[in-house]
Design an enzyme around this catalytic site. Structure first.
Site, PDB file in Angstrom:
ATOM      1  N   ASP A   1      -6.463  -9.752   1.383  1.00 40.51           N
ATOM      2  CA  ASP A   1      -7.364  -8.660   1.805  1.00 40.51           C
ATOM      3  C   ASP A   1      -8.626  -8.516   0.971  1.00 40.51           C
ATOM      4  O   ASP A   1      -9.502  -7.723   1.312  1.00 40.51           O
ATOM      5  CB  ASP A   1      -6.661  -7.300   1.805  1.00 40.51           C
ATOM      6  CG  ASP A   1      -5.798  -7.087   3.025  1.00 40.51           C
ATOM      7  OD1 ASP A   1      -5.840  -7.924   3.934  1.00 40.51           O
ATOM      8  OD2 ASP A   1      -5.070  -6.089   3.068  1.00 40.51           O
TER       9      ASP A   1
ATOM     10  N   ASP B   1       7.156  -1.403   6.362  1.00 41.71           N
ATOM     11  CA  ASP B   1       5.736  -1.076   6.258  1.00 41.71           C
ATOM     12  C   ASP B   1       5.531   0.386   5.868  1.00 41.71           C
ATOM     13  O   ASP B   1       4.413   0.797   5.557  1.00 41.71           O
ATOM     14  CB  ASP B   1       5.037  -1.324   7.602  1.00 41.71           C
ATOM     15  CG  ASP B   1       5.072  -2.787   8.007  1.00 41.71           C
ATOM     16  OD1 ASP B   1       4.970  -3.641   7.115  1.00 41.71           O
ATOM     17  OD2 ASP B   1       5.213  -3.074   9.207  1.00 41.71           O
TER      18      ASP B   1
END
Length: 352
Positions: free
Chosen positions: A175, A326
């Site tokens: 990222d 998540d």
């Protein structure tokens, strides 16, 4: 929609209570479609031509290390009588996947050395993820953190030193180049300098490591923007770039994106680079949901591409740990981010 990432940084004692083994990045939202070239990337100095020797294909005989202490393996060991244990053992914990190294890992040189040594004893290649960049997860915020710039230089130097002259495959800072729209120009430029420093450390101290600078995924930044960011972040010092880390995009989608990125690299005077794709949960592609969605499926297990071409990844890897939550959402509303949940794992194995 902003991309969201999650990481659990709990101490080992609390992990023992939950039975989780947190290793870093655990989720990504499906981000917005790529935008046109941003003023931020254009603000960077124009890249000069990059010369690089031709890259040989990865050895077809290369196989990857299976971590006996991964989250799935730990759960199976602690829940042998659970009816789901056999499914998780055969479908997940027995497969090679990445080991995430971050602030929770202790001294990076020691942590990496221990893992690489264990893999070397098995004559396997370890997959490692370096995840400790300052301002980490600028867009999503769930994995916010990282260290300071000065500390990062010491940290990544130790990481590379832990590998030494041995073989390892490294995904560098997921990222980190996809978050620029959530950062100031000054912070983005500072990040590129840190990543360049990181690539230099691997080149110097871990010359046999296969390092891939993370390039987000096909639904995040435009190929034009990403190619500029890669060049300005030391791509010339490493083997290539990685795609789809912790996401659900299909390999075909990432192949198409990689081709565009490489075309842009060549256009800007750099060499096209090999790439790898995270296939840990892209067996059915994305449903548009990011947080523990149902109906997703495991992708191809970690392996070197036996018939590599310029339009295919040279390896497909389980970079995300299948089964790690998540967050408190989706099919695992009671599983905090980073906790291994057997329901998620079984869902990924069965694809429903």
């Amino acid at each position: 929609m902003k991309r969201r990432t999650s990481v659990i940084l709990a101490a080992a004692a609390s992990l023992a209570v939950t039975g989780a083994v947190a290793q870093g990045l655990v989720s990504h939202a499906e981000p917005a479609a790529p935008a046109a070239a941003s003023s931020l990337s254009q603000a960077a100095a124009a890249p000069s031509a990059v010369s690089a020797a031709a890259v040989k294909s990865l050895p077809k005989s290369m196989t990857f290390y299976v971590d006996p202490k991964s989250g799935p393996a730990t759960w199976v060991a602690q829940n042998k009588s659970d009816s789901r244990a056999a499914t998780i053992r055969s479908g997940v914990s027995s497969k090679p996947m990445a080991k995430w190294i971050g602030g929770w890992s202790g001294a990076p040189k020691a942590a990496v050395n221990t893992y690489v040594t264990a893999a070397a004893k098995k004559k396997k290649t370890p997959i490692l993820v370096a995840y400790n960049i300052p301002g980490r997860d600028a867009c999503g915020g769930h994995s916010a953190g990282g260290t300071s710039a000065a500390q990062y230089r010491t940290w990544i130097k130790g990481f590379a030193g832990g590998i030494g002259k041995r073989k390892a495959l490294v995904i560098l800072e997921p990222d980190s180049l996809a978050d620029f729209q959530c950062m100031s120009t000054a912070d983005a430029n500072a990040r590129q300098k840190l990543l360049t420093y990181a690539t230099e450390q691997f080149k110097k101290s871990a010359p046999n490591a296969l390092v891939y600078l993370d390039a987000g995924n096909s639904n995040w930044a435009s190929a034009q923007d990403m190619s500029t960011r890669l060049i300005k972040s030391g791509l010339k010092n490493v083997r290539g770039f990685s795609l789809n880390v912790s996401n659900y995009r299909t390999t075909a989608q990432e192949n198409a994106y990689a081709a565009k990125v490489n075309a842009q690299l060549r256009k800007k005077g750099a060499k096209a680079k090999p790439y790898v794709v995270d296939t840990s949960r892209n067996g059915k592609g994305s449903s548009g949901e990011w947080c523990n969605p149902s109906g997703r499926k495991l992708g191809v297990t970690s392996r070197v591409n036996q018939t590599p071409t310029a339009k295919s990844p040279e390896a497909r890897l389980w970079i995300k740990t299948p089964g790690e939550s998540d967050g408190n959402c989706g099919i695992a509303p009671n599983a905090a981010a980073g906790v291994f949940d057997p329901k998620i794992a079984v869902s990924l194995v069965k694809g429903k």
